[in-house]
Design an enzyme around this catalytic site. Structure first.
Site, mmCIF file in Angstrom:
data_model
loop_
_atom_site.group_PDB
_atom_site.id
_atom_site.type_symbol
_atom_site.label_atom_id
_atom_site.label_comp_id
_atom_site.label_asym_id
_atom_site.label_seq_id
_atom_site.Cartn_x
_atom_site.Cartn_y
_atom_site.Cartn_z
ATOM 1 N N ARG A 137 1.094 -1.092 0.049
ATOM 2 C CA ARG A 137 -0.124 -0.009 -0.040
ATOM 3 C C ARG A 137 0.965 1.133 -0.005
ATOM 4 O O ARG A 137 1.600 1.598 0.935
ATOM 5 C CB ARG A 137 -1.010 -0.019 1.210
ATOM 6 C CG ARG A 137 -1.704 1.283 1.307
ATOM 7 C CD ARG A 137 -2.745 1.522 0.196
ATOM 8 N NE ARG A 137 -3.768 2.473 0.659
ATOM 9 C CZ ARG A 137 -3.434 3.801 0.321
ATOM 10 N NH1 ARG A 137 -2.457 4.143 -0.373
ATOM 11 N NH2 ARG A 137 -4.451 4.895 0.480
ATOM 12 N N HIS A 196 1.763 7.007 1.945
ATOM 13 C CA HIS A 196 0.860 8.185 1.887
ATOM 14 C C HIS A 196 0.413 8.600 3.308
ATOM 15 O O HIS A 196 0.854 8.434 4.327
ATOM 16 C CB HIS A 196 -0.556 7.268 1.314
ATOM 17 C CG HIS A 196 -1.164 6.121 2.288
ATOM 18 N ND1 HIS A 196 -0.564 5.039 2.754
ATOM 19 C CD2 HIS A 196 -2.347 6.423 2.927
ATOM 20 C CE1 HIS A 196 -1.466 4.541 3.260
ATOM 21 N NE2 HIS A 196 -2.547 5.131 3.709
ATOM 22 N N HIS A 219 -3.394 10.909 5.583
ATOM 23 C CA HIS A 219 -4.630 11.227 5.189
ATOM 24 C C HIS A 219 -5.073 12.140 6.420
ATOM 25 O O HIS A 219 -4.325 12.340 7.523
ATOM 26 C CB HIS A 219 -5.407 10.038 4.695
ATOM 27 C CG HIS A 219 -4.916 8.877 5.802
ATOM 28 N ND1 HIS A 219 -5.284 8.852 6.836
ATOM 29 C CD2 HIS A 219 -4.516 7.597 5.348
ATOM 30 C CE1 HIS A 219 -4.730 7.509 7.349
ATOM 31 N NE2 HIS A 219 -4.254 7.015 6.104
ATOM 32 N N GLU A 248 -5.829 6.544 11.662
ATOM 33 C CA GLU A 248 -6.168 5.195 11.080
ATOM 34 C C GLU A 248 -5.655 3.878 12.056
ATOM 35 O O GLU A 248 -4.677 3.828 12.316
ATOM 36 C CB GLU A 248 -5.202 4.939 9.683
ATOM 37 C CG GLU A 248 -5.159 3.472 9.268
ATOM 38 C CD GLU A 248 -4.074 3.392 8.051
ATOM 39 O OE1 GLU A 248 -4.292 4.346 6.989
ATOM 40 O OE2 GLU A 248 -3.315 2.452 7.991
ATOM 41 N N HIS A 291 2.982 6.975 5.983
ATOM 42 C CA HIS A 291 3.283 5.788 6.536
ATOM 43 C C HIS A 291 3.130 4.891 5.312
ATOM 44 O O HIS A 291 2.774 5.182 4.337
ATOM 45 C CB HIS A 291 2.226 5.177 7.433
ATOM 46 C CG HIS A 291 0.812 5.206 7.452
ATOM 47 N ND1 HIS A 291 0.144 6.639 7.405
ATOM 48 C CD2 HIS A 291 0.055 4.577 6.760
ATOM 49 C CE1 HIS A 291 -0.989 6.480 7.007
ATOM 50 N NE2 HIS A 291 -1.166 5.089 6.722
ATOM 51 N N GLU A 329 -11.178 5.858 1.161
ATOM 52 C CA GLU A 329 -9.698 5.401 0.640
ATOM 53 C C GLU A 329 -9.135 6.001 -0.380
ATOM 54 O O GLU A 329 -8.141 6.089 -0.811
ATOM 55 C CB GLU A 329 -9.966 3.987 0.798
ATOM 56 C CG GLU A 329 -8.846 2.933 0.190
ATOM 57 C CD GLU A 329 -7.409 3.192 1.049
ATOM 58 O OE1 GLU A 329 -7.600 3.255 2.202
ATOM 59 O OE2 GLU A 329 -6.467 2.978 0.479
#
Ligand SMILES: *[C@@H]1O[C@H](CO)[C@@H](O)[C@H](O)[C@H]1NC(C)=O
Ligand SMILES: *[C@@H]1O[C@H](CO)[C@@H](O)[C@H](O)[C@H]1NC(C)=O
Ligand SMILES: *[C@@H]1O[C@H](CO)[C@@H](O)[C@H](O)[C@H]1NC(C)=O
Ligand SMILES: *[C@@H]1O[C@H](CO)[C@@H](O)[C@H](O)[C@H]1NC(C)=O
Length: 486
Positions: A180, A183, A185, A189, A228, A250
């Site tokens: 993944r 990124h 946000h 999370e 992360h 997402e």
């Protein structure tokens, strides 16, 4: 098929035949069709309204003869009992609750939905009023695929489940060595590993770094804005993400690849003190989920630290919850993870329950937060009681999300044959719940007796400590638990 055909011929025709203001000539009402077309697109205007020459339409009958369907165990019991109805092996199940004859459902229908949601299809008599939908199966979420088969993710946010305003969820798969992408946000999370293991890394505002390997049952938390990365090992993995914002998407995360694409090349080159030629191999589109080079198994090879060192253990982004021995009570187990022992996730309070067949998470509510729920295994049902005078019962199985707004009361009963495993997530500094059993057990007996008219032997059994789980008979048609002390 007969009933579908007659529906198309008779019932729908008047709707389609509503006069269009500018198209009244018959040639426009029924334009010429392609070769092979038969019938008429629109019916005659004469079909409108009462027609004395029409017979009362009687065919086909929608009555389902008793020999064409089966009644499930417990289905004929009084609707007030509200027994769980298992339609799994029942022929042509009907929405009957109490009795054996009706009401029935001639269709159209998709039986699989009715079997998965028997309490929605044939609700217990206690269900009343309006309660917002509390269930979203990830199986109904669009499954966004990553690059080159490297994984996928599907989400539940207020777009899928409008009542779930405080939290949103994502279910993600990474194939062996899949990433993944790096990124960050806007939301915090919180993650539970569901299967396999991953390496996670992050860097905070103080230049402290973090790296760890987590496996099924472990948890991580990345605060809002903290960048992360996540990479699967050789065996791949699947995990669950919970965000502290019901509208989180997402698809709306900020990606390193896009950071490069969305800035002038000259600026990126200057930022890295290089030339634009050096940037020629940068990705031209976002990576999101993509195949990776296998991570070295020795984590120290990827332990990158600066002068500020590593993120101290008391602020760590991971919690090896799989290694906690669960608290075991009759009927199941529970593990709590909240900021008391995992302070970095300062608004996430979670409980992982296992409930044995027939047992249930006792009637309770949470004092300060909505509850976001995920079902890992088994089958459960839950009734949401919401003042004033409303309740609705929902059925869940592995992969479903549930949501109960604060302070609505609920229970979760294992209605299947295997151990029910589910996760409760709250937005709270401490996991909190009010146990109905304990509330009554700690209230002067006379008050409870005057209110509920319960016999003394029932009142004698009220506990003064929270039971969390109430054991029960696997045979869900057995409702006499007299004398079972907690
Ligand atoms: C994890 O994945 C394996 C391989 O598909 C599967 O057999 C197993 O049931 C999964 N575990 C859980 C808890 O679903
Ligand atoms: C990374 O290195 C630091 C020392 O620089 C050490 O304190 C820390 O435990 C290491 N972490 C891992 C996961 O090896
Ligand atoms: C429980 O097991 C029985 C026998 O195997 C089966 O008929 C029934 O459908 C199962 N019930 C549920 C809810 O899975
Ligand atoms: C329930 O079970 C208890 C003890 O097993 C028995 O004494 C009682 O008569 C039963 N009550 C009913 C209504 O069947």
């Amino acid at each position: 098929m007969g009933s579908v055909r007659s529906l198309l011929l008779f019932s729908l025709t008047p709707i389609w035949a509503l006069p269009a203001p500018q198209a009244v000539e018959s040639g426009v009402i029924n334009p010429p069709g392609p070769p092979g077309a038969t019938g008429s697109l629109r019916g005659s205007e004469a079909l409108q309204g009462y027609n004395p020459s029409n017979d009362v339409p009687t065919e086909p009958s929608t009555v389902i003869p008793p020999e064409d369907f089966e009644i499930a165990p417990g289905q004929q019991e009084d609707a007030d009992e509200g027994l769980y109805i298992d339609f799994t092996n029942v022929k042509n199940p009907q929405p009957i609750r109490g009795g054996t004859t009706g009401p029935t459902d001639p269709g159209p229908r998709t039986e699989a939905y009715d079997a998965l949601n028997s309490d929605i299809y044939a609700p217990p008599a206690s269900d009343a009023g309006d309660v917002d939908n509390a269930k979203w199966p990830f199986g109904l979420s669009h499954n966004r695929h990553g690059l080159a088969g490297a994984g996928w993710a599907r989400q539940q946010n207020t777009g899928q489940l409008p009542v779930a305003k405080a939290m949103a969820g994502v279910n993600m798969r990474l194939e062996p060595n899949g990433y993944r992408e790096m990124h960050w946000h806007s939301a915090g999370e919180w993650a539970l590993m569901l299967n396999g293991s991953v390496r996670i890394s992050a860097v905070n505002e103080d230049g402290q770094s973090f790296i760890d390997d987590v496996t099924a049952g472990d948890v991580w938390f990345f605060p809002a804005g903290i960048p992360h990365s996540i990479q699967a090992f050789d065996d791949g993995c699947e995990f669950l993400l919970v965000f502290d914002d019901g509208s989180f998407s997402e698809d709306g995360t900020a990606l390193l690849s896009e950071l490069m694409i969305r800035n002038p090349k000259s600026v990126v080159a200057k930022n890295f003190r290089t030339s634009t030629q050096a940037l020629e191999k940068l990705p031209t589109d976002q990576l999101w989920i993509f195949p990776g080079t296998p991570a070295p198994t020795d984590i120290s090879k990827q332990n990158t630290t600066g002068p500020a060192g590593v993120i101290p253990q008391q602020a760590s982004y991971s919690f090896h919850w799989s290694e906690q021995k669960p608290y075991t009570v009759p009927g199941g187990t529970v593990k709590i993870l909240d900021p008391r022992t995992f302070p970095v996730a300062n608004t996430f309070a979670a409980a992982l329950f296992t409930i044995e067949p027939g047992a249930m998470r006792e009637m309770h509510w949470h004092t300060s937060s909505d509850e976001w729920t995920y079902f890992l295994a088994g089958k459960g049902r839950l009734t949401v009681y919401q003042a004033p005078a409303s309740s609705r019962t929902f059925d869940f199985s592995a992969g479903d999300v549930g949501y109960v707004p604060v302070p609505n009361a609920h229970y979760i009963e294992n209605v299947g044959n295997e151990t029910l495993v589910y996760l409760e997530v709250l937005q709270a500094g401490v996991y909190n719940d009010i146990s109905v059993n304990q509330w009554l057990g700690l209230t002067p007996r006379q008050i409870v007796k005057d209110t509920l008219h319960l016999d003394d032997d029932v009142l004698d059994n009220l506990p003064k400590v929270k039971p969390f789980i109430i054991p029960g008979n696997k045979d869900l048609t057995t409702t006499n638990f007299t004398g079972d002390p907690l």
